[in-house]
Design a protein around this motif. Structure first.
Motif, PDB file in Angstrom:
ATOM      1  N   SER A   1      39.278  18.930 -20.901  1.00  0.00           N
ATOM      2  CA  SER A   1      39.614  17.640 -21.514  1.00  0.00           C
ATOM      3  C   SER A   1      40.605  17.876 -22.645  1.00  0.00           C
ATOM      4  O   SER A   1      40.497  18.868 -23.373  1.00  0.00           O
ATOM      5  CB  SER A   1      38.363  16.957 -22.072  1.00  0.00           C
ATOM      6  N   ILE A   2      41.542  16.963 -22.785  1.00  0.00           N
ATOM      7  CA  ILE A   2      42.473  17.016 -23.905  1.00  0.00           C
ATOM      8  C   ILE A   2      42.530  15.646 -24.565  1.00  0.00           C
ATOM      9  O   ILE A   2      42.224  14.628 -23.925  1.00  0.00           O
ATOM     10  CB  ILE A   2      43.896  17.445 -23.478  1.00  0.00           C
ATOM     11  N   THR A   3      42.915  15.638 -25.834  1.00  0.00           N
ATOM     12  CA  THR A   3      43.038  14.382 -26.576  1.00  0.00           C
ATOM     13  C   THR A   3      44.386  14.333 -27.277  1.00  0.00           C
ATOM     14  O   THR A   3      44.806  15.316 -27.907  1.00  0.00           O
ATOM     15  CB  THR A   3      41.910  14.230 -27.611  1.00  0.00           C
TER      16      THR A   3
ATOM     17  N   THR B   1      42.231  10.249 -24.340  1.00  0.00           N
ATOM     18  CA  THR B   1      41.556  11.435 -23.824  1.00  0.00           C
ATOM     19  C   THR B   1      41.708  11.495 -22.319  1.00  0.00           C
ATOM     20  O   THR B   1      41.495  10.485 -21.628  1.00  0.00           O
ATOM     21  CB  THR B   1      40.063  11.438 -24.189  1.00  0.00           C
TER      22      THR B   1
ATOM     23  N   SER C   1      43.548   7.312 -30.038  1.00  0.00           N
ATOM     24  CA  SER C   1      43.497   8.547 -29.241  1.00  0.00           C
ATOM     25  C   SER C   1      43.416   8.228 -27.753  1.00  0.00           C
ATOM     26  O   SER C   1      42.794   7.238 -27.355  1.00  0.00           O
ATOM     27  CB  SER C   1      42.275   9.384 -29.635  1.00  0.00           C
TER      28      SER C   1
ATOM     29  N   SER D   1      41.248   0.452 -25.316  1.00  0.00           N
ATOM     30  CA  SER D   1      40.335   1.189 -24.427  1.00  0.00           C
ATOM     31  C   SER D   1      40.202   0.614 -23.025  1.00  0.00           C
ATOM     32  O   SER D   1      39.355   1.069 -22.262  1.00  0.00           O
ATOM     33  CB  SER D   1      38.948   1.248 -25.078  1.00  0.00           C
TER      34      SER D   1
ATOM     35  N   SER E   1      46.611  12.264 -30.075  1.00  0.00           N
ATOM     36  CA  SER E   1      46.447  11.331 -31.193  1.00  0.00           C
ATOM     37  C   SER E   1      47.720  10.509 -31.397  1.00  0.00           C
ATOM     38  O   SER E   1      48.814  10.904 -30.981  1.00  0.00           O
ATOM     39  CB  SER E   1      46.111  12.083 -32.471  1.00  0.00           C
TER      40      SER E   1
ATOM     41  N   SER F   1      40.770   7.684 -20.990  1.00  0.00           N
ATOM     42  CA  SER F   1      40.041   6.780 -21.875  1.00  0.00           C
ATOM     43  C   SER F   1      40.729   6.709 -23.230  1.00  0.00           C
ATOM     44  O   SER F   1      41.398   7.653 -23.651  1.00  0.00           O
ATOM     45  CB  SER F   1      38.582   7.221 -22.038  1.00  0.00           C
TER      46      SER F   1
ATOM     47  N   SER G   1      40.145  13.529 -19.277  1.00  0.00           N
ATOM     48  CA  SER G   1      39.094  14.468 -18.904  1.00  0.00           C
ATOM     49  C   SER G   1      39.351  14.991 -17.490  1.00  0.00           C
ATOM     50  O   SER G   1      40.054  14.349 -16.704  1.00  0.00           O
ATOM     51  CB  SER G   1      37.730  13.787 -18.988  1.00  0.00           C
TER      52      SER G   1
ATOM     53  N   SER H   1      40.542   5.277 -27.499  1.00  0.00           N
ATOM     54  CA  SER H   1      39.683   4.900 -28.619  1.00  0.00           C
ATOM     55  C   SER H   1      40.537   4.767 -29.868  1.00  0.00           C
ATOM     56  O   SER H   1      41.735   5.084 -29.864  1.00  0.00           O
ATOM     57  CB  SER H   1      38.583   5.942 -28.840  1.00  0.00           C
TER      58      SER H   1
END
Lengths: 111, 120
Positions: free
Chosen positions: A17-19, A76, A74, A54, A21, A65, A78, A67
């Motif tokens: 998983s990466i996020t 994300t 952010s 979202s 920003s 996803s 997955s 948020s």
């Protein structure tokens, strides 16, 4: 109106998983739940991946996803897959103009 | 099929003018706001201009304000961008996009773009 701030690059291995920003101010990201995210493969048009912080449009994988916390949103991803390698841009409504503002863009690399 | 198709790009000299068009199909055009977004070679996305469903609300990026004019013809399902006093920094791929919700501003349908090159 200044662009929203994103990291230039993020990388991860398949399955991880990466996020990403996206940092703005209270006049854009922090002030409204109106952040969207776009995926752009080389030579292709952007594609909407997340809207209103979202929400996923029909047809977009649930591996994506979104948020928000304060002035930072952010995205994300997955279960990272090779096809996720692309540029990603956030965007937000802003009080400054009757338009949105984009982020600086993040290149996602799948190792 | 829901789609938007841009046209009108080309090569123009600095100080010249160009009019971009965007033909929409597959959806009720006057239910939606529309926008132009551009991308300079190797650079990120920049919101250029937006117009609500009836043309009563229009916005421009500071970099084009006073030089570009956005308009629409709901009878022809078409969006336009009149670009005057063009500069080298206007060189970009110009995308037409549908605004999914005017309140939140997200862009849910994009065209493939039309290229504008400003060069002497």
């Amino acid at each position: 109106q200044s662009a929203l701030t994103q990291p230039a690059s993020v990388s991860g291995s398949p399955g991880q998983s990466i996020t990403i920003s996206c940092t703005g101010t209270r006049r854009d990201v922090g002030g409204y739940n109106y952040v969207s995210w776009y995926q752009q493969h080389p030579g292709k048009a952007p594609k909407l991946m997340i809207y209103e912080v979202s929400n996923r449009p029909s047809g977009v994988s649930n591996r994506f996803s979104g948020s928000k916390s304060g002035n930072t949103a952010s995205l994300t991803i997955s279960g990272l897959q090779a096809e996720d390698e692309a540029d990603y841009y956030c965007a937000s409504y802003t009080t400054s103009i009757t338009l949105g503002v984009f982020g600086t863009g993040t290149k996602v690399t799948v190792l | 099929e829901v789609q938007v198709v841009e046209s009108g790009g080309g090569v123009v000299r600095p100080g010249g003018s160009l009019r971009l068009s965007c033909a929409a199909s597959g959806f009720t055009f006057d239910d939606y706001g529309m926008s132009w977004v551009r991308q300079a070679p190797g650079k990120g996305l920049e919101w250029v201009s937006g117009i609500n469903w009836n043309g009563g609300d229009r916005g421009y990026a500071g970099s084009v304000k006073g030089r570009f004019t956005i308009s629409r013809d709901n009878t022809r399902n078409s969006l336009y961008l009149q670009m005057n006093s063009l500069r080298g920094e206007d060189t970009a791929l110009y995308y037409c996009a549908r605004v999914g919700s005017w309140d939140s501003g997200y862009l849910d349908v994009w065209g493939k773009g039309t290229t504008v090159t400003v060069s002497s």
